[in-house]
Design a protein around this motif. Structure first.
Motif, short mmCIF file in Angstrom:
data_model
loop_
_atom_site.label_atom_id
_atom_site.label_comp_id
_atom_site.label_asym_id
_atom_site.label_seq_id
_atom_site.Cartn_x
_atom_site.Cartn_y
_atom_site.Cartn_z
N SER A 183 -36.39 41.10 17.02
CA SER A 183 -37.25 41.55 15.77
C SER A 183 -38.60 41.34 16.00
O SER A 183 -39.31 42.43 15.28
CB SER A 183 -36.51 40.52 14.53
OG SER A 183 -37.53 40.98 13.30
N VAL A 190 -31.98 42.62 10.37
CA VAL A 190 -32.18 41.03 10.92
C VAL A 190 -31.89 40.07 9.74
O VAL A 190 -31.32 38.99 9.91
CB VAL A 190 -33.16 40.89 11.90
CG1 VAL A 190 -33.42 39.30 12.33
CG2 VAL A 190 -32.90 41.81 12.99
N VAL A 234 -36.04 45.29 11.49
CA VAL A 234 -36.63 44.22 11.44
C VAL A 234 -36.63 43.65 9.96
O VAL A 234 -36.56 42.38 9.74
CB VAL A 234 -38.19 44.39 11.58
CG1 VAL A 234 -39.11 43.17 11.21
CG2 VAL A 234 -38.45 44.76 13.10
#
Length: 249
Positions: A62, A35, A31
């Protein structure tokens, strides 16, 4: 004496806590590092917005991953309280509540990413904005998310300091783990307040990040592989129970 069933129960609690710790660590890497590294281009709102539009599935994954993190945090907070309350119930409660406070803040903060999807979703009421204005709004909410995350980490700092003390004093976890968490807590404290106090502060140096990473990996691995020294846990639990005043008949 502690029964075999109770011994298994506390060891199972430790192992589940270790699994949740590792789940949180892996998903947090996805996350907060993978990402953003794929989608966010610092200083380029247009490219960032275009990347998110082109990879909405990744961005939504995410968000979903962070929801799993937050749910795991709730359970982990309770399990850590159970594991550490024989040391000091009050401090264990402080550790649990401060971690839950961080979780609550991060849950609300996640709305910033939902709003990013709304802004890029082409809703009719957004036609009053020019594309470059929408891109600027996306960057605004992404930045807001970053600051919201930092505010949550400030509460996590209180949790980590308390956790460090409880582990160090427990007698059923190695003291070195408590030391590692104390160093990690200092890293969280410096990094968290630097985001607020220093303009354009991005991230902490490696000497702050490394102790945090070591502590957050070493403790769950210990929980999974070694678990709790049950004899010492029982001893502390009995000592704690003996301090509770007997109720009047």
């Amino acid at each position: 004496m502690t029964t075999k069933e109770e011994m298994n129960s506390i060891q199972n609690t430790a192992k589940v806590a270790g699994v949740l710790y590792l789940v949180i660590a892996v998903l947090a890497g996805f996350v907060h590092f993978y990402v953003p590294g794929k989608l966010i281009v610092s200083g380029d709102a247009g490219t960032t917005a275009t990347n998110i539009l082109a990879s909405q599935g990744l961005f939504r994954m995410s968000i979903a991953s962070e929801l799993v993190i937050l749910l795991s945090e709730i359970v982990l907070s309770v399990l850590l309280y159970v594991l550490l309350k024989p040391v000091n119930k009050t401090l264990s409660l402080i550790a649990a509540v401060s971690r839950l406070a961080m979780t609550t803040i991060h849950g609300v903060n996640l709305l910033n990413h939902i709003i990013v999807l709304l802004v890029l979703g082409g809703a009719g009421y957004l036609t009053v904005f020019q594309p470059n204005q929408l891109h600027a709004l996306v960057t605004l909410f992404l930045d807001s998310y970053s600051y919201g995350y930092t505010i949550g980490i400030v509460f996590f700092t209180l949790h980590t300091f308390t956790l460090a003390y409880l582990i160090f004093k427990s007698g059923y976890f190695p003291k070195i783990l408590g030391v590692l968490f104390m160093i990690a807590a200092l890293g969280y404290l410096i990094d968290g307040f630097s985001h607020v106090l220093i303009a354009n502060y991005k991230t902490g140096p490696v000497y702050l990040a490394l102790p945090i990473a070591i502590a957050e990996i070493a403790f769950p691995l210990w929980l999974l592989i070694k678990g709790v020294n049950v004899d010492e846990w029982e001893k502390r639990a009995l000592e704690s129970a003996s301090l509770v005043p007997m109720s009047m008949g």
